[in-house]
Design an enzyme around this catalytic site. Structure first.
Site, short mmCIF file in Angstrom:
data_model
loop_
_atom_site.label_atom_id
_atom_site.label_comp_id
_atom_site.label_asym_id
_atom_site.label_seq_id
_atom_site.Cartn_x
_atom_site.Cartn_y
_atom_site.Cartn_z
N ALA A 171 -47.62 66.44 76.44
CA ALA A 171 -47.32 65.39 75.48
C ALA A 171 -46.77 64.15 76.18
O ALA A 171 -46.48 63.15 75.53
CB ALA A 171 -46.30 65.89 74.44
N HIS A 172 -46.61 64.23 77.51
CA HIS A 172 -46.11 63.10 78.30
C HIS A 172 -47.07 62.85 79.45
O HIS A 172 -47.36 63.75 80.23
CB HIS A 172 -44.72 63.40 78.90
CG HIS A 172 -43.71 63.89 77.92
ND1 HIS A 172 -42.68 64.75 78.26
CD2 HIS A 172 -43.57 63.65 76.59
CE1 HIS A 172 -41.95 65.02 77.20
NE2 HIS A 172 -42.47 64.36 76.17
N GLN A 173 -47.54 61.63 79.56
CA GLN A 173 -48.43 61.26 80.66
C GLN A 173 -47.83 60.04 81.37
O GLN A 173 -47.32 59.13 80.72
CB GLN A 173 -49.83 60.93 80.14
CG GLN A 173 -50.48 62.06 79.36
CD GLN A 173 -50.10 62.07 77.89
OE1 GLN A 173 -49.98 61.01 77.27
NE2 GLN A 173 -49.92 63.24 77.30
#
Length: 764
Positions: free
Chosen positions: A694-696
Site C-alpha cells: 500500500a506504500h510505493q
C-alpha cells in the site's frame, strides 16, 4: 473431471486466470453483489469469445461453487444456507470479470490469460494445462474444463455478518437526483457557483473544482473569472488525433501541479496561500463526502489506481494506490507517523542530504501534523487493533498508539473507501481547501498530464520547464490543453511520476528505478462471538469497524540496529479483499471462512525493504524481494501468529496457499510451536503467499549526485530547471513506516524552494 483437481494442477499460464478470478470474486464483484457488490458499479462490455467465457464461468464456479452447508450439529441460519448454495455464475461474476478483463485490466500477462481460457475450452488444451487431472476412466477419456452452472439468489452479506456500507451514512437517494457532476465548479452563466450551505453534501472543494466536460466557452470563462488568462483555439470539430501544437485551450498560471495527493496537495496549498496562481491537474475524479458509495467494488474501480487491480509483472505483489482528488490521503488508513530518527540519520549521513537534519525539516513535520490535526487519543478501539494490543501486552512486546489525522471519536472502518464525514484530514480536507479558499487556485479532475513542456536556451546546459500538456475526454473526443507556467511540479505518485518524466523526454537513468514497496504479509485469528459469553473481545465488535490503525508494535522493527526490520500493524479488510487474500482450498472451505469474516482479526508484518524494483508504467512493474526482506517478514509473521494466539484466538492461520489452520485451544504446546515455526518459515518469494503493498516510494529518488539520483536536494530534476518532484518517489530509501507525514514534510520543504524561485522571477 473434478473441477477442484483441475484448478490445483493448473500451470503457470493459468495462474493469471486464478489471480484475476479471485480479484473479481472478491474485489470487484458482480451486479448482484457477491460478497461486496455496489450500487454504482459501472458496466463493462466483454470482448471474450463464447469459448473463453465458457472457460471463465467454469473457473469462477470452481473457486465459488454452489455447495451444501457443512453439517456440524449447530443451527444454521437460512441466509447461510443460501450463501453456500450461491455460485459465482449465479451472481453474474463471470460477465463482470469478462468486462473488466476487456476494458480495464492492464497487465503484461493478460494475453496469457486469454490464451489459457481458450485452451481450457477444448479437450486438448485442457490436457495441456491441467495434465492427468483432465483424464477420465470413462468415455470420452479427455474432457474439457467447463461445467454446467447452477442458478440461485445471493444473500452473502447477511450470511457473513457484514452490513455493507457504513450504516451511519445517511440515505443517498436524494443525492442521486443531483447533477452527476456534483462537486464541480460552474460559472455564473450556469446559475453561479453552488451556495456554501451545500458544502455538507458536496464537500469543501466544490468552489474550486472545474468540470472540463462543460462547453469550452464556459470552461474558459470560469478560468478567467478565477484569475487565469486563457486562449481558446477555435477549430473544426474532428475526430483526428489531438495535437500538442494545436491545443483546445492555453491556460497561463504561476505554477502547475500534476497530482493532488500528499505531495501535490501540500505544495499547491502553500503556493496558492502565498498569492500565486496555481492550477492542479488530477487524473482521478472528485468524490464528495455524501456521494461516496462506501462499497469496495465501486470504490476500487473509481478511486484506486488501475481500478484496484494493480500487480507486479510476475503477480508477486498486489499493489494498492489512490487515484482520486486527494490521492492516497483520501483512501489511506489515517496513520500519521513522523519520519523515524534512524531514517533521518541515514538519509542525512549516508546519502549526504542535509535537509533531513535541518531546522526546516523539523518545522515541516510540525506544520503538516498541525494542519492535519494529528493526535493519538482513542475513545473506542476497533476489533483488530484491540487484538494486536492485547496480544502484545500478554507477551510483553512493545506496543505503541499510532498518531492519526482524525479525532479520538472517529470510529470508522470505511476510510479506505473515502471518509464520509470529512473527519479524516487528507489533503482534500486541508491543503486543497487552503488552495480553494485563497481564491488563487483551481483543480481540474479527470484530466491526464501527457508531458512536461520544456525548452533549452542557447548557452544553457539544461532546459527550462515551461508548462504541461494534458488531455481529457469531451463528448467522446480527446481534447488537448496546454498550461504555460513559471514552475512545474510533478506529484503523480511513485508509480506514475517516472513514466510522466520519461514521456517528457528526461533521460536520467535513475528515473523509474529503486522502487520500494513496503511488502506486507498477514496472519489471521478467529474469535467467535458466542452470544452469552463474557469472554474477550466483546461480541458486538466486528473486524471491519473502528479505527483502521491505532496500534503498532516494533518488536522486530530493528529501529536501534540497522533500521531494517518489520513493523506490525492491522489492515482494513472488507469482504472483497478478505476473500482475495484468504487461501482457497475448496469451494466449501472458502465459504466457511467467509462466514467467520466479521470475527476474524488480521494483523500484518510490513518490511522496510532493501530489495527494489523498476517500472516503465503502471502496467509494467518489476520487483525483486531481497532475501533479507524475506527473512524480516518471516520473523514478523512469527510474532504476528504468537500475538493472535496470546490475544485469545480460537483458530489461527496465514495466507499461504495450503491453507493450514490451527485450533489453538485444542492442541499441545509442542503442536502450537511446530505450527508457528512451520508457517512463519515458508518462502515468500515463490507466489505461494499473497504479498501486498500500500506504500510505493523511491522511483525518482533524491540525492546529491545525478549519477545515483533523479532529483537534487531541493526536489528539482537534474535535467530540467523549474521542474520539481513532490511525492514519495523522491525518498532516498524505503521509509519503514506509513509515509504520509514524510511525503507532506518533504513537499513542504520543496514548496519553500519553489517560492524562492517564483519570488526571483517576480523581481526580474
Amino acid at each position: 473431471m473434478e473441477r477442484n483437481g483441475a484448478a490445483e494442477d493448473v500451470s503457470f499460464l493459468a495462474n493469471g486466470v486464478h489471480e484475476y478470478t479471485r480479484v473479481a470474486l472478491g474485489g470487484l464483484s458482480s451486479p448482484r453483489r457477491l460478497f461486496i457488490g455496489g450500487e454504482r458499479q459501472l458496466a463493462y462490455l466483454s470482448s471474450l469469445s463464447s469459448r473463453q467465457m465458457e472457460s471463465l464461468t467454469a473457473l469462477c464456479d470452481t473457486f465459488l461453487p454452489s455447495v451444501s452447508t457443512p453439517n456440524d450439529g449447530r443451527h444454521i441460519d437460512n441466509s447461510v444456507v443460501k450463501f453456500f448454495r450461491t455460485s459465482a455464475s449465479t451472481a453474474g461474476t463471470p460477465e463482470r470479470l469478462g468486462g473488466l478483463m476487456s476494458e480495464r485490466m492492464q497487465h503484461p500477462k493478460l494475453i496469457l490469460v486469454r490464451i489459457t481460457l481458450w485452451l481450457l475450452s477444448t479437450w486438448i488444451g485442457t490436457f495441456i494445462v491441467c495434465g492427468k487431472a483432465s483424464l477420465s476412466s470413462h468415455f470420452p477419456y479427455f474432457q474439457k474444463f467447463c461445467k454446467v452452472n447452477e442458478k440461485d439468489e445471493n444473500v452473502s452479506w447477511q450470511a457473513i455478518d457484514y452490513c455493507g456500507p457504513d450504516p451511519d451514512l445517511e440515505d443517498k437517494a436524494t443525492k442521486r437526483e443531483t447533477s452527476k457532476e456534483m462537486g464541480y465548479k460552474t460559472s455564473d452563466n450556469q446559475g453561479g457557483v453552488l451556495d456554501a450551505s451545500v458544502e455538507e453534501v458536496f464537500g469543501p472543494l466544490y468552489k474550486g473544482l472545474l468540470n472540463l466536460k462543460q462547453p469550452q466557452k464556459i470552461v474558459a470563462e470560469t478560468l478567467r473569472q478565477s484569475g487565469f488568462p486563457v486562449s481558446v483555439c477555435h477549430r473544426k470539430r474532428t475526430r483526428a488525433l489531438p495535437n500538442v501544437l494545436n491545443p483546445s485551450l492555453v491556460i497561463k498560471c504561476d505554477a502547475v501541479v500534476v497530482g493532488s495527493g500528499s505531495g501535490g496537495g501540500v505544495i499547491a496549498g502553500i503556493l496558492a496561500k502565498a498569492g500565486y496562481q496555481v492550477l492542479v491537474l488530477e487524473k482521478g475524479n472528485y468524490h464528495a463526502r455524501k456521494n461516496l458509495s462506501l462499497l469496495e467494488g465501486p470504490t476500487l474501480d473509481q478511486m484506486y489506481l488501475g481500478n484496484g487491480l494493480l500487480a507486479t509483472a510476475d503477480m508477486g505483489v498486489v499493489i494498492l494506490a489512490g487515484s482520486t482528488v486527494g490521492g492516497g490521503s483520501t483512501i489511506n488508513w489515517s496513520a500519521s507517523i513522523r519520519t523515524p530518527e534512524h531514517v533521518l540519520h541515514e538519509w542525512s549521513k549516508s546519502h549526504e542530504l542535509e535537509l533531513f537534519q535541518s531546522k526546516l525539516y523539523k518545522e515541516a513535520l510540525d506544520v503538516v501534523c498541525h494542519r492535519m490535526g494529528v493526535q493519538s487519543d482513542i475513545h473506542d478501539e476497533g476489533f483488530n487493533n484491540m487484538v494486536l494490543r492485547k496480544g502484545c501486552q500478554e507477551l510483553g512486546y512493545p506496543i505503541n498508539t499510532i498518531p492519526r489525522n482524525s479525532p479520538p471519536d472517529h470510529y470508522c472502518g470505511w476510510c479506505c473507501l473515502g471518509c464520509k464525514d470529512g473527519k479524516k484530514k487528507g489533503t482534500s480536507e486541508t491543503w486543497l481547501v487552503d488552495l480553494v479558499n485563497s481564491g488563487n487556485g483551481v483543480i481540474l479532475p479527470q484530466c491526464e498530464a501527457i508531458k512536461v513542456l520544456h525548452k533549452r536556451k542557447k548557452g544553457r546546459d539544461r532546459s527550462t520547464a515551461t508548462g504541461v500538456a494534458f488531455e481529457f475526454e469531451h463528448e467522446g473526443i480527446k481534447q488537448i490543453c496546454v498550461v504555460e507556467s513559471k514552475v512545474t511540479i510533478a506529484a503523480c505518485g511513485a508509480l506514475c511520476t517516472p513514466a510522466f518524466l520519461k514521456k517528457s523526454g528526461l533521460k536520467n537513468p535513475n528515473i523509474g528505478k529503486n522502487l520500494h514497496l513496503h511488502p506486507v504479509t498477514m496472519a489471521w485469528g478467529y474469535f467467535p462471538d458466542t452470544q452469552f459469553s463474557s469472554t474477550w473481545p466483546e461480541s458486538e465488535k466486528k473486524s471491519y469497524e473502528g479505527g483502521i490503525m491505532t496500534a503498532m508494535s516494533t518488536v522486530v522493527g530493528n529501529f536501534k540496529g540497522s533500521g531494517y526490520g518489520t513493523v506490525i500493524q492491522t489492515p482494513a479488510l472488507h469482504p472483497g479483499m478478505f476473500s482475495v487474500l484468504m487461501p482457497w482450498v475448496s469451494g466449501t472451505d472458502i465459504k466457511a471462512r467467509m462466514c467467520k469474516f466479521s470475527r476474524t482479526a488480521h494483523v500484518f508484518a510490513l518490511a522496510r525493504d532493501k530489495g527494489s524494483g523498476e517500472l516503465n508504467s503502471t502496467s509494467s512493474i518489476s520487483y525483486k524481494m531481497d532475501e533479507c526482506d524475506e527473512q524480516n517478514l518471516q520473523k514478523g509473521l512469527e510474532k504476528v501468529l504468537r500475538i493472535l494466539a496470546a490475544a485469545g484466538a480460537e483458530e489461527i492461520g496465514t495466507h499461504h496457499c495450503k491453507g493450514k489452520t490451527l485450533k489453538v485451544k485444542e492442541v499441545s504446546y509442542h503442536e502450537y510451536e511446530s505450527f508457528v515455526k512451520e508457517e512463519s518459515s515458508r518462502g515468500l518469494r515463490d507466489l505461494s503467499t499473497p504479498i501486498c503493498s500500500a506504500h510505493q516510494m523511491g522511483s525518482c529518488r533524491m540525492g546529491v549526485d545525478p549519477k545515483v539520483s533523479a532529483v537534487n536536494p531541493l526536489g528539482e530534476t537534474w535535467e530540467v530547471e523549474g521542474l520539481y518532484v513532490a511525492d514519495s518517489s523522491v525518498f532516498p530509501t524505503a521509509l519503514g513506516v506509513n509515509p504520509m507525514v514524510t511525503v507532506q514534510a518533504i513537499a513542504y520543504c520543496t514548496a519553500q524552494s519553489v517560492l524562492d524561485v517564483l519570488r526571483r522571477k517576480e523581481r526580474y
